[in-house]
Scaffold this motif. Structure first.
Motif, PDB file in Angstrom:
ATOM      1  N   GLY A  16      55.110  41.043  27.374  1.00 29.00           N
ATOM      2  CA  GLY A  16      56.566  40.937  27.366  1.00 29.00           C
ATOM      3  C   GLY A  16      57.206  41.577  28.577  1.00 29.00           C
ATOM      4  O   GLY A  16      56.519  42.034  29.505  1.00 29.00           O
ATOM      5  N   SER A  17      58.533  41.607  28.554  1.00 24.00           N
ATOM      6  CA  SER A  17      59.306  42.126  29.682  1.00 24.00           C
ATOM      7  C   SER A  17      60.373  43.099  29.203  1.00 24.00           C
ATOM      8  O   SER A  17      60.864  43.000  28.068  1.00 24.00           O
ATOM      9  N   VAL A  63      51.190  48.323  39.333  1.00 21.11           N
ATOM     10  CA  VAL A  63      52.331  47.506  38.906  1.00 21.11           C
ATOM     11  C   VAL A  63      52.686  46.411  39.902  1.00 21.11           C
ATOM     12  O   VAL A  63      53.597  45.619  39.639  1.00 21.11           O
ATOM     13  N   LYS A  64      52.004  46.351  41.023  1.00 24.90           N
ATOM     14  CA  LYS A  64      52.314  45.339  42.025  1.00 24.90           C
ATOM     15  C   LYS A  64      52.214  43.940  41.439  1.00 24.90           C
ATOM     16  O   LYS A  64      51.259  43.621  40.728  1.00 24.90           O
ATOM     17  N   GLY A  65      53.212  43.129  41.754  1.00 28.16           N
ATOM     18  CA  GLY A  65      53.216  41.764  41.252  1.00 28.16           C
ATOM     19  C   GLY A  65      53.805  41.621  39.864  1.00 28.16           C
ATOM     20  O   GLY A  65      54.048  40.497  39.411  1.00 28.16           O
ATOM     21  N   ARG A  66      54.030  42.735  39.188  1.00 33.72           N
ATOM     22  CA  ARG A  66      54.585  42.676  37.827  1.00 33.72           C
ATOM     23  C   ARG A  66      55.958  43.342  37.734  1.00 33.72           C
ATOM     24  O   ARG A  66      56.797  42.899  36.945  1.00 33.72           O
ATOM     25  N   PHE A  67      56.165  44.390  38.511  1.00 35.35           N
ATOM     26  CA  PHE A  67      57.420  45.133  38.485  1.00 35.35           C
ATOM     27  C   PHE A  67      58.222  44.847  39.753  1.00 35.35           C
ATOM     28  O   PHE A  67      57.648  44.669  40.833  1.00 35.35           O
ATOM     29  N   THR A  68      59.541  44.853  39.604  1.00 33.62           N
ATOM     30  CA  THR A  68      60.423  44.674  40.751  1.00 33.62           C
ATOM     31  C   THR A  68      61.562  45.676  40.672  1.00 33.62           C
ATOM     32  O   THR A  68      62.268  45.745  39.658  1.00 33.62           O
ATOM     33  N   ILE A  69      61.734  46.428  41.743  1.00 31.21           N
ATOM     34  CA  ILE A  69      62.840  47.375  41.818  1.00 31.21           C
ATOM     35  C   ILE A  69      63.973  46.738  42.607  1.00 31.21           C
ATOM     36  O   ILE A  69      63.738  46.039  43.595  1.00 31.21           O
ATOM     37  N   SER A  70      65.188  46.952  42.144  1.00 28.38           N
ATOM     38  CA  SER A  70      66.339  46.410  42.844  1.00 28.38           C
ATOM     39  C   SER A  70      67.509  47.372  42.684  1.00 28.38           C
ATOM     40  O   SER A  70      67.435  48.357  41.943  1.00 28.38           O
ATOM     41  N   ARG A  71      68.579  47.042  43.376  1.00 27.30           N
ATOM     42  CA  ARG A  71      69.726  47.948  43.378  1.00 27.30           C
ATOM     43  C   ARG A  71      70.996  47.128  43.485  1.00 27.30           C
ATOM     44  O   ARG A  71      71.053  46.172  44.260  1.00 27.30           O
ATOM     45  N   LEU A  85      53.962  43.131  30.766  1.00 23.02           N
ATOM     46  CA  LEU A  85      53.691  44.522  30.408  1.00 23.02           C
ATOM     47  C   LEU A  85      52.359  44.669  29.691  1.00 23.02           C
ATOM     48  O   LEU A  85      51.940  43.783  28.918  1.00 23.02           O
ATOM     49  N   LYS A  86      51.718  45.800  29.959  1.00 23.67           N
ATOM     50  CA  LYS A  86      50.426  46.120  29.372  1.00 23.67           C
ATOM     51  C   LYS A  86      50.538  47.418  28.573  1.00 23.67           C
ATOM     52  O   LYS A  86      51.402  48.250  28.866  1.00 23.67           O
ATOM     53  N   VAL A 115      59.248  53.765  27.228  1.00 24.55           N
ATOM     54  CA  VAL A 115      58.774  52.389  27.179  1.00 24.55           C
ATOM     55  C   VAL A 115      57.440  52.390  26.429  1.00 24.55           C
ATOM     56  O   VAL A 115      56.516  53.114  26.819  1.00 24.55           O
ATOM     57  N   THR A 116      57.373  51.617  25.379  1.00 21.83           N
ATOM     58  CA  THR A 116      56.152  51.522  24.589  1.00 21.83           C
ATOM     59  C   THR A 116      55.712  50.076  24.524  1.00 21.83           C
ATOM     60  O   THR A 116      56.492  49.203  24.115  1.00 21.83           O
ATOM     61  N   VAL A 117      54.480  49.816  24.939  1.00 17.00           N
ATOM     62  CA  VAL A 117      53.937  48.464  24.935  1.00 17.00           C
ATOM     63  C   VAL A 117      52.817  48.410  23.911  1.00 17.00           C
ATOM     64  O   VAL A 117      51.814  49.122  24.039  1.00 17.00           O
ATOM     65  N   SER A 118      52.986  47.570  22.912  1.00 15.94           N
ATOM     66  CA  SER A 118      51.981  47.453  21.860  1.00 15.94           C
ATOM     67  C   SER A 118      50.983  46.347  22.196  1.00 15.94           C
ATOM     68  O   SER A 118      51.325  45.350  22.824  1.00 15.94           O
TER      69      SER A 118
END
Length: 119
Positions: A16-17, A63-71, A85-86, A115-118
């Motif tokens: 999920g995201s 997290v490369k390729g899965r997370f994106t930081i923006s502002r 998410l893992k 953040v909890t990923v099941s």
């Protein structure tokens, strides 16, 4: 006095995201660089992503390729979009801010959002 306020954490299934948000207090007049750290139970805090004032960004290998930081362009607000998410992404996520791009350690920290990923 709270300087940075995070929101958007929660429980999500693997794959999920989530999108984390971070808003800086108006008392902080200028922020050059913003970033996100995380700390999982029993582990050291680690740097997840950094966004420099010029637009360049760095990410932890995990997290490369899965997370994106923006502002946001008009105010001191940062986001962390987390996809695919893992369970190993489970941690408390902290927003950070720096007055200068060259600073290696944040001046301002948020209180953290879980953040909890099941699986």
């Amino acid at each position: 006095q709270v300087q940075l306020v995070e929101s958007g954490g929660g429980l999500v299934q693997a794959g999920g995201s989530l999108r984390l948000s971070c808003a800086a207090a108006e008392s902080i007049s200028y922020i050059a660089k913003m970033g996100w750290y995380r700390q999982a139970p029993g582990k050291q805090r680690e740097l997840v992503a950094t966004l420099f004032s010029g637009g360049n960004s760095n990410y932890a290998d995990a997290v490369k390729g899965r997370f994106t930081i923006s502002r946001a362009s008009v105010k001191n607000t940062a986001y962390l979009q987390m996809n695919s998410l893992k369970p190993e992404d489970t941690a408390v996520y902290y927003c950070t801010a720096y007055p200068y791009d060259g600073d290696s350690y944040p001046r301002w920290w948020g209180q953290g959002t879980q953040v909890t990923v099941s699986s």
